[in-house]
Write an enzyme that holds these catalytic residues in place. Structure first.
Site, PDB file in Angstrom:
ATOM      1  N   ASN A  42       0.831  -1.208   0.000  1.00 41.11           N
ATOM      2  CA  ASN A  42       0.000   0.000   0.000  1.00 41.11           C
ATOM      3  C   ASN A  42       0.866   1.259   0.000  1.00 41.11           C
ATOM      4  O   ASN A  42       1.899   1.330   0.670  1.00 41.11           O
ATOM      5  CB  ASN A  42      -0.997  -0.001   1.161  1.00 41.11           C
ATOM      6  CG  ASN A  42      -0.359  -0.184   2.522  1.00 41.11           C
ATOM      7  OD1 ASN A  42       0.655  -0.852   2.670  1.00 41.11           O
ATOM      8  ND2 ASN A  42      -0.960   0.411   3.537  1.00 41.11           N
ATOM      9  N   ILE A  43       0.424   2.233  -0.765  1.00 38.31           N
ATOM     10  CA  ILE A  43       1.148   3.501  -0.932  1.00 38.31           C
ATOM     11  C   ILE A  43       0.169   4.620  -0.610  1.00 38.31           C
ATOM     12  O   ILE A  43      -0.790   4.849  -1.363  1.00 38.31           O
ATOM     13  CB  ILE A  43       1.696   3.638  -2.366  1.00 38.31           C
ATOM     14  CG1 ILE A  43       2.602   2.445  -2.705  1.00 38.31           C
ATOM     15  CG2 ILE A  43       2.465   4.954  -2.505  1.00 38.31           C
ATOM     16  CD1 ILE A  43       3.038   2.383  -4.160  1.00 38.31           C
ATOM     17  N   GLU A  44       0.415   5.273   0.530  1.00 33.85           N
ATOM     18  CA  GLU A  44      -0.512   6.316   0.986  1.00 33.85           C
ATOM     19  C   GLU A  44      -0.098   7.686   0.474  1.00 33.85           C
ATOM     20  O   GLU A  44       0.969   7.866  -0.117  1.00 33.85           O
ATOM     21  CB  GLU A  44      -0.589   6.273   2.516  1.00 33.85           C
ATOM     22  CG  GLU A  44      -1.145   4.939   3.000  1.00 33.85           C
ATOM     23  CD  GLU A  44      -1.398   4.873   4.486  1.00 33.85           C
ATOM     24  OE1 GLU A  44      -0.884   5.724   5.240  1.00 33.85           O
ATOM     25  OE2 GLU A  44      -2.127   3.946   4.888  1.00 33.85           O
ATOM     26  N   CYS A  53      -4.169   0.729  -2.569  1.00 36.14           N
ATOM     27  CA  CYS A  53      -4.026  -0.506  -1.802  1.00 36.14           C
ATOM     28  C   CYS A  53      -2.965  -1.425  -2.410  1.00 36.14           C
ATOM     29  O   CYS A  53      -2.696  -1.383  -3.619  1.00 36.14           O
ATOM     30  CB  CYS A  53      -5.338  -1.281  -1.783  1.00 36.14           C
ATOM     31  SG  CYS A  53      -6.654  -0.502  -0.851  1.00 36.14           S
ATOM     32  N   GLU A  55      -3.135  -4.607  -3.024  1.00 35.97           N
ATOM     33  CA  GLU A  55      -3.647  -5.540  -4.038  1.00 35.97           C
ATOM     34  C   GLU A  55      -3.699  -4.888  -5.413  1.00 35.97           C
ATOM     35  O   GLU A  55      -3.360  -5.500  -6.426  1.00 35.97           O
ATOM     36  CB  GLU A  55      -5.061  -6.021  -3.680  1.00 35.97           C
ATOM     37  CG  GLU A  55      -5.158  -6.730  -2.352  1.00 35.97           C
ATOM     38  CD  GLU A  55      -5.512  -5.778  -1.217  1.00 35.97           C
ATOM     39  OE1 GLU A  55      -4.886  -4.702  -1.107  1.00 35.97           O
ATOM     40  OE2 GLU A  55      -6.415  -6.119  -0.443  1.00 35.97           O
ATOM     41  N   CYS A  86     -10.255  -4.924   0.078  1.00 32.25           N
ATOM     42  CA  CYS A  86     -11.352  -3.957   0.128  1.00 32.25           C
ATOM     43  C   CYS A  86     -12.230  -4.077  -1.122  1.00 32.25           C
ATOM     44  O   CYS A  86     -11.882  -4.759  -2.093  1.00 32.25           O
ATOM     45  CB  CYS A  86     -10.809  -2.531   0.277  1.00 32.25           C
ATOM     46  SG  CYS A  86     -10.317  -1.761  -1.274  1.00 32.25           S
ATOM     47  N   CYS A  89     -10.664  -3.046  -4.514  1.00 32.25           N
ATOM     48  CA  CYS A  89      -9.708  -4.045  -5.003  1.00 32.25           C
ATOM     49  C   CYS A  89     -10.426  -5.281  -5.543  1.00 32.25           C
ATOM     50  O   CYS A  89      -9.992  -5.880  -6.522  1.00 32.25           O
ATOM     51  CB  CYS A  89      -8.729  -4.425  -3.897  1.00 32.25           C
ATOM     52  SG  CYS A  89      -7.579  -3.079  -3.512  1.00 32.25           S
TER      53      CYS A  89
END
Ligand code: THU
Length: 128
Positions: A42-44, A53, A55, A86, A89
């Site tokens: 995950n890359i915020e 996310c 995935e 989620c 995804c």
């Protein structure tokens, strides 16, 4: 395909998580039709809605690598609960995977439960 290898690579991918806002690290690994495994984390973003996310990063890595079919997914986090993909995804997976694709939902201790994509997203919208 060795399930343990897919799970192991998802755990490895989690190490690269960029999650300074949630502190919730997620790792994913997808097995593509070619036999290659692609990973993601995950890359915020400070603009939280721009977060991606793990995935989806894994699926997009696979598609960018020329793949069009995903055969299996493993997703993990540091949670004691099984890590579930989620809704967004699930929809992205439905574009490149069949309903019977297994999803290995991994807990922090490495145990996993298996759900098919069709179980997690029944009646998926696929084409128009
Ligand atoms: N996250 C994922 O990477 N995958 C999911 O299926 C659920 C949520 C990430 C997004 C965000 O960086 C953090 O987990 C908390 O929501």
């Amino acid at each position: 395909m060795e399930v343990n290898e897919l799970v192991r690579l998802s755990v490895l991918a989690k190490e690269n998580s960029y999650s300074p806002y949630s502190r919730f690290r997620v790792g994913a690994a997808v097995l593509a039709e070619s036999g290659k495994i692609y990973t993601g984390t995950n890359i915020e973003n400070a603009s939280l809605g721009a977060t991606c996310c793990a995935e989806r990063v894994a699926v997009f890595n696979a598609v960018s690598g020329g793949e069009r079919k995903i055969r299996a997914l493993a997703v993990c986090s540091d949670s004691d609960e099984y890590t579930m993909p989620c809704g967004i995804c699930r929809q992205v997976l439905a574009e490149f995977a069949d309903d019977d694709m297994p999803i290995y939902c991994v807990r922090a201790d490495g145990k996993y439960k298996i759900r098919t994509l069709g179980e997690l997203l029944p009646g998926a919208f696929r084409s128009f």
